[in-house]
Design an enzyme around this catalytic site. Structure first.
Site, short mmCIF file in Angstrom:
data_model
loop_
_atom_site.label_atom_id
_atom_site.label_comp_id
_atom_site.label_asym_id
_atom_site.label_seq_id
_atom_site.Cartn_x
_atom_site.Cartn_y
_atom_site.Cartn_z
N PHE A 310 45.72 35.62 36.53
CA PHE A 310 46.76 36.88 36.27
C PHE A 310 47.40 37.17 35.05
O PHE A 310 46.41 36.21 34.17
CB PHE A 310 48.29 36.02 36.58
N ASP A 311 48.17 38.48 34.32
CA ASP A 311 48.87 38.81 33.43
C ASP A 311 50.23 38.18 33.75
O ASP A 311 50.21 37.42 34.73
CB ASP A 311 48.80 40.27 33.53
N LYS A 312 50.81 37.64 32.40
CA LYS A 312 52.14 36.61 32.21
C LYS A 312 53.10 37.16 32.55
O LYS A 312 53.24 36.85 33.61
CB LYS A 312 51.89 35.60 31.33
N THR A 315 54.62 39.14 36.15
CA THR A 315 52.87 38.87 37.00
C THR A 315 53.92 37.47 37.63
O THR A 315 54.24 37.17 38.59
CB THR A 315 52.29 39.17 36.85
N VAL A 507 45.84 40.44 39.11
CA VAL A 507 46.88 40.71 39.01
C VAL A 507 47.70 40.94 37.42
O VAL A 507 47.67 40.34 37.15
CB VAL A 507 47.33 39.27 39.80
#
Length: 630
Positions: A310-312, A315, A507
């Site tokens: 994941f990107d933070k 997201t 993501v």
């Protein structure tokens, strides 16, 4: 003549069935065998006509199709004067095809519903200031449109004036109305349930989010997965093999009826249709629930994912950060903050928006020679001063000295999970902004569902400082967390995971993380159908709703399982039928065709179950949804 016959297959099926019923009625009620024979002969002749035409068309392109096998079988039965078999087989084949088409049309209902939602008319402002109703295809970018209560939004646009509640189910899958006011975006195909809006057209026609959704789903439903390509290739050789087997049986046994029966029983109809119907149903379900799956291949790969990265920002977090800490250093701090605001106006980064909301500048400056440092920040010239705005790494790169007080402030802010924006003027640190972004509501429960669905590793990669990333990872029980990551660092990390044999989904927001979205086995974009998200990713979660991710993963796993079920059903039925021919006395052409058509309907109905698939909701999810509605 061929076109007329093919266009009237339903009528031919009905007439064939009527003749068969009438013939047997005459036989058993009146004992009239002549009427029975005549009715069966006519039913055989009119019934075989459309099947023979389709067989001829297939042979013209050098394909031995199911229609070829049935045509040979029916003609053979007719020649040996087994009119009962020839009539019943043609009727069952035509009737089965009718039922197949009817049920298959329901699997494409998502596309039909989307197409019906497409707006057709629009009220456009003329040069006189009045609004005139025109065809939606005549609307151009920049036009001002009026939308009244109950009308569909005709384009993607921005609200100029007015207020109203819009049902965005066609875009997001959620039926709860959303309030729209001045400067907010609206999307084509959504419905204004209450109020009146004036909007300016930003994107029209096929370029709208709604238009691209329809295009994507149509392309996805028409695409073929690896399994489908294998079955197509298998059928190409399997069907002639059945023909050869039938011929060999006839040569050895001299039993023409047995050979003809094998032709009918060996038809691979259920095998050919089983996988496509699962794919179409799965993609259709996704479209209804705000999940765009870009093709059958995506379903296959996504169902096998064991690591999600994941990107933070935007997201795992809400993407609406606020300033939680503000520190200034040196003299004339107000002037330094004015420089900061002037530079941040040049950026559309979420952290920049948080700073602009927090600081009200007393003076605006012209910014020149702006240079965006990837993964670092911005360096610009403001009123003759070199202003550097960004993270700690950029400060070190620019040679900015950090005092003990500043180092202490940075450490404390990072420990609290703050993202840092430092400002230096002519090489001297002048301010520190600690910015906090809240974790998305319900995301912890969604991540738990992903693990329950078989995902082993949940990883967050961010350009933010390690302390902030660790705080988010700790709160969400993630497997790994890595900060200070540039876009190329994220791509390198994903490549490393893939080299270790992991199947990786990434993501992100579909803009800054496009390299990672493209490199990952499955790229998943959070966003309301932005151009970059749609172009780069394999899956788009509409309206940036994280809750759709567990649904998407559960759906593709259910779809992959459904494909296997259909293959087993199709192959199993064929094997049982062929075994019955050789090891039983009750199997004949009519029974074989009935079972054959029945197996096709079974795999279609099994695939259609995916249209109603929903991921079971936990109590936590229900509570989160109640909070959202409130």
């Amino acid at each position: 003549m061929q076109t007329f016959i093919l266009n009237n297959k339903k009528l031919i099926t009905l007439l064939s069935g009527f003749l068969i019923v009438s013939g047997f009625f005459s036989r058993f009620v009146f004992g009239n065998i002549v009427v029975l024979q005549t009715a069966l002969i006519i039913a055989s002749i009119i019934g075989i006509a459309p099947i023979a035409i389709q067989a001829y068309q297939a042979l013209k392109v050098k394909v031995i199709s199911i229609d070829v096998l049935v045509t040979i079988a029916v003609v053979g039965a007719f020649l040996i004067q087994n009119f009962e078999e020839s009539a019943i087989v043609t009727f069952l084949f035509l009737f089965g095809h009718f039922l197949e088409q009817r049920t298959l049309n329901q699997t494409r209902s998502a596309i039909k519903e989307l197409t019906e939602m497409a707006p057709e008319r629009a009220l456009v402002q003329t040069n006189t200031g009045e609004f005139e109703e025109v065809d939606v295809d005549e609307v151009e970018e920049g036009d001002v449109l009026l939308v009244k209560t109950g009308a569909k939004i005709p384009v993607d646009g921005t609200v100029l004036s007015g207020e109203g509640y819009i049902n965005e189910a066609s875009i997001t899958g959620e039926s709860v109305p959303v309030t729209k006011t001045e400067d907010l975006n609206v999307y084509a195909g959504t419905i204004l349930e209450n109020g009146t809006l004036q909007i300016v057209a930003d994107r029209v026609g096929e370029e709208t989010t709604f238009g691209k959704i329809i295009e994507l789903v149509e392309e996805a439903q028409d695409s073929k997965s690896e399994a489908e390509r294998f079955i197509d290739k298998f059928s190409k050789y399997y069907t002639p093999a059945v023909l050869v087997l039938s011929f060999i049986v006839w040569i050895i046994s001299q039993n023409i009826e047995l050979a003809i029966t094998i032709l009918v029983l060996g038809c691979p109809g259920a095998l050919v249709i089983g996988v496509p119907v699962s794919n179409v149903s799965g993609i259709g379900n996704g479209a209804r629930h705000g999940v765009l799956l870009k093709g059958s291949e995506v379903i296959h790969d996504f169902s096998r994912v064991d690591t999600i990265v994941f990107d933070k920002t935007g997201t795992l977090t809400a993407g609406t950060p606020t300033v939680a800490r503000k520190e200034t250093y040196g003299e004339d701090s107000e002037e330094a903050l004015n420089y900061l605001v002037s530079v941040e106006r040049e950026s559309d980064h979420p952290l920049a928006k948080a700073i602009l909301e927090e600081i009200k500048a007393t003076k605006n400056y012209v910014v020149t020679e702006t240079e965006v440092i990837k993964g670092g920040g911005i360096v610009a010239q403001v009123s003759g001063h070199r202003v550097t705005v960004g993270n700690v790494t950029l400060m070190h790169k620019e040679g900015v000295k950090l005092s003990k007080r500043a180092q202490k402030d940075i450490k404390q802010a990072e420990e609290k999970g703050h993202s840092l924006v430092l400002t230096a003027v002519d090489g001297e640190l002048r301010s520190l902004m600690g910015i906090k972004d809240q974790v998305r509501l319900g995301v912890k429960n969604d991540l738990k569902k992903l693990k329950e669905l078989g995902v082993q590793n949940l990883v967050v990669l961010s350009g933010d400082n390690q302390g902030t990333v660790d705080a988010v990872a700790s709160e969400l029980n993630l497997t790994e967390a890595h900060g200070h990551m540039l876009p190329e660092d994220k791509s390198a990390y994903i490549k490393k995971l893939q080299e270790e044999g992991q199947i990786v989904a990434f993501v992100g927001d579909g803009v800054n993380d496009s390299p990672s979205l493209a490199l990952a086995d499955i790229g998943i974009a959070m966003g309301s159908g932005t151009d970059v998200a749609i172009e780069t990713s394999d899956v788009v979660l509409m309206n940036s709703d994280f809750n759709r991710l567990p649904h998407a993963l559960g759906l593709v796993k259910a779809t992959a399982s459904n494909m296997i079920q259909n293959i087993v059903i199709a192959v199993g039925v064929v094997l049982i039928l062929l075994a019955s021919v050789f090891f039983s006395d009750w199997m004949n052409m009519s029974i074989g065709m009935l079972v054959h058509e029945g197996s096709i309907l079974v795999v279609i109905l099994n695939g259609m179950r995916l249209l109603k698939y929903r991921l079971p909701r936990s109590r936590e999810t229900e509570q989160v949804n109640k909070v959202k509605i409130k």
